[in-house]
Scaffold this active site. Structure first.
Site, short mmCIF file in Angstrom:
data_model
loop_
_atom_site.label_atom_id
_atom_site.label_comp_id
_atom_site.label_asym_id
_atom_site.label_seq_id
_atom_site.Cartn_x
_atom_site.Cartn_y
_atom_site.Cartn_z
N HIS A 22 23.19 24.15 30.28
CA HIS A 22 22.38 23.09 30.89
C HIS A 22 21.76 23.49 32.24
CE1 HIS A 22 26.10 21.86 32.88
NE2 HIS A 22 26.59 21.31 31.81
N HIS A 76 39.39 17.36 29.58
CA HIS A 76 38.03 17.04 30.05
C HIS A 76 37.18 16.64 28.85
CE1 HIS A 76 34.32 17.22 32.15
NE2 HIS A 76 34.11 18.52 32.18
N GLU A 78 33.88 16.62 28.57
CA GLU A 78 32.61 17.31 28.31
C GLU A 78 32.75 18.12 27.01
OE1 GLU A 78 30.83 19.49 31.57
OE2 GLU A 78 28.87 19.36 30.60
N ASP A 80 31.87 20.85 25.70
CA ASP A 80 32.23 22.26 25.53
C ASP A 80 33.75 22.39 25.35
OD1 ASP A 80 32.14 21.31 28.19
OD2 ASP A 80 32.03 23.31 29.04
N HIS A 142 35.47 18.32 36.83
CA HIS A 142 34.06 18.23 37.09
C HIS A 142 33.48 16.84 36.81
CE1 HIS A 142 30.21 19.53 34.64
NE2 HIS A 142 29.85 19.25 35.86
N ASP A 161 37.83 23.16 34.03
CA ASP A 161 36.66 23.80 34.65
C ASP A 161 36.99 24.49 35.98
OD1 ASP A 161 34.85 23.17 32.65
OD2 ASP A 161 34.09 21.38 33.64
N TYR A 189 29.77 30.21 39.22
CA TYR A 189 30.19 28.99 38.52
C TYR A 189 30.42 27.86 39.54
CZ TYR A 189 32.67 26.01 35.24
OH TYR A 189 33.05 24.96 34.44
N HIS A 220 37.04 28.25 31.05
CA HIS A 220 35.96 29.21 30.83
C HIS A 220 36.35 30.54 31.47
CE1 HIS A 220 33.10 26.12 29.58
NE2 HIS A 220 33.37 25.44 30.67
FE1 FEO Z 1 32.57 20.23 32.59
FE2 FEO Z 1 33.26 23.17 30.94
O1 FEO Z 1 32.81 21.36 31.11
#
Ligand code: FEO
Length: 394
Positions: A22, A76, A78, A80, A142, A161, A189, A220
């Site tokens: 994104h 989380h 989100e 991903d 996040h 994250d 990041y 990640h």
């Molecule tokens: Fe806020 Fe890796 O998602």
């Protein structure tokens, strides 16, 4: 599947093809880290993006029949990290989704499915047999739902994250891939994802001060397992979250007929003479997420644009929109640019700088058409003024 400790496995996915997350350029791809804890109650920590589910399931099946999984901890919402939950629940119908209160709200809004939830709050624990999970909510690191899960007795923090990097590799640990690479990617990041949430990060760091950690497993990139790497990433987060910067300048610009480019280069010369290390980024050639990584360490931000129809060039406008969202506070800066018949649009640039949290320490310099050498000299006063300010901290 990689064993990271006894009966604890990385079973995530490597997204080698990802080039944009994104708006954040990811030339190295990324990973979505998920973890399998084999105990009396087999448990998953997070899942992966929806199109990586098969890769994750293959890794899970190397160790266990997925039907035996009883908890899926969703640190989380989100997608991903939550994108694989629905597919996992088809294979593990008895599993309960463990998440924060905001996590339950978010997951329900995203997936609209009657999942079994167990909602947890900071300090709550969940026994999975020989081991215990301890939860710590970390809202806005996040999203409002974000939380971390701490595993006892191994002292492993699954930080989601926080402390992550968008970096695809065959290696799973920072010390295997190279700690310098991991720290560089963690900086990019942080700058592009975490920077607006510095206050929540400070709270998390404060809470972690008394928590012994043997391993930090983000969602990640690479895992931090060596003591030096763990201290390095925590101390970098501490510096970034407190807006500590170096005495260096980042010069960002785009140009139409080279005048703004001449000004950028003249500013660079002034910085050099003043002993201020500087980096120039022409926005037409540079991704804005790479510029932001440099802004993270720079105490001085100089932005230039020509006027196009009385406004900033769209490349500069896009950069300023991005910068306003990320809010790199406690920096000083100045604006510059070129124009043909009206300077009105520079007010827009100055306002955007201030809205980004960058204090305008010198008057903007705006030159008409093709400037004379003496006009370019006026840029020296920008750096002289900035130099006279104490803009940096260690
Ligand atoms: Fe806020 Fe890796 O998602």
């Amino acid at each position: 599947m990689v064993q990271i400790a006894k009966d604890i496995y990385w079973i995530g996915a490597v997204d080698w093809d990802l080039r944009n997350f994104h708006g954040y350029s990811t030339p190295q791809g990324s990973t979505y880290n998920a973890y399998l804890l084999l105990d009396e109650v087999p448990t998953l920590i997070d899942t992966v993006k929806h199109y990586c589910v098969e890769e994750m399931v293959r890794r899970v099946k190397e160790r266990i029949d997925p039907a035996r999984i009883r908890y899926i901890v969703s640190n989380h919402t989100e997608m991903d990290h939550s994108g694989g939950i629905a597919a996992l629940l088809k294979l593990a119908p008895e599993a309960v989704v463990v998440c924060s209160p905001k996590g339950k709200e978010g997951l329900s809004r995203h997936f609209k499915a009657p999942w079994k939830f167990k909602v947890v709050n900071t300090g709550e624990t969940l026994s999975i047999g020989r081991r215990t999970l301890r939860f710590h909510l970390m809202p806005m690191v996040h999203w409002p739902d974000s939380m971390a899960t701490y595993l006892e007795p191994e002292k492993i923090l699954f930080s989601n994250d926080a402390f992550g990097q968008h970096y695809a590799s065959a290696e799973r640990f920072a010390d295997e891939a190279g700690s310098d690479i991991a720290l560089r990617e963690a900086a990019k990041y942080y700058a592009n994802i975490v920077m607006p949430y510095a206050d929540p990060v400070c709270k998390v760091l404060e809470a972690l001060k008394t928590v012994p950690m043997e391993m930090i497993c983000p969602s990640h990139g690479l895992i931090w397992r060596k003591p030096d790497d763990r201290s390095a990433i925590i101390s970098r987060y501490d510096a970034w979250a407190h807006y500590r910067t170096e005495r260096r300048a980042v010069i960002v610009y785009d140009s139409m007929w080279h005048t703004t480019e001449m000004m950028a280069k003249r500013l660079y010369e002034s910085c050099e003479r003043a002993g201020i290390p500087a980096t120039i980024y022409p926005l037409r050639e540079t991704h804005i997420s790479d510029v932001i990584a440099e802004v993270l360490r720079s105490g001085i931000v100089l932005v230039g644009t020509p006027m196009l129809n009385n406004h900033m060039l769209p490349t500069v406008g896009a950069f300023m929109t991005y910068l306003k969202g990320l809010k790199p506070k406690k920096r000083i800066g100045a604006t510059f640019g070129s124009y043909g018949w009206s300077t009105a649009g520079f007010k827009e640039l100055e306002a955007a700088m201030q809205e980004s949290g960058i204090e305008l320490a010198a008057n903007g310099v705006y030159l008409q058409w093709i400037p004379e050498a003496a006009e370019l000299n006026s840029l020296d006063s920008v750096i002289a003024t900035i130099q006279s300010r104490s803009a940096t901290s260690s």
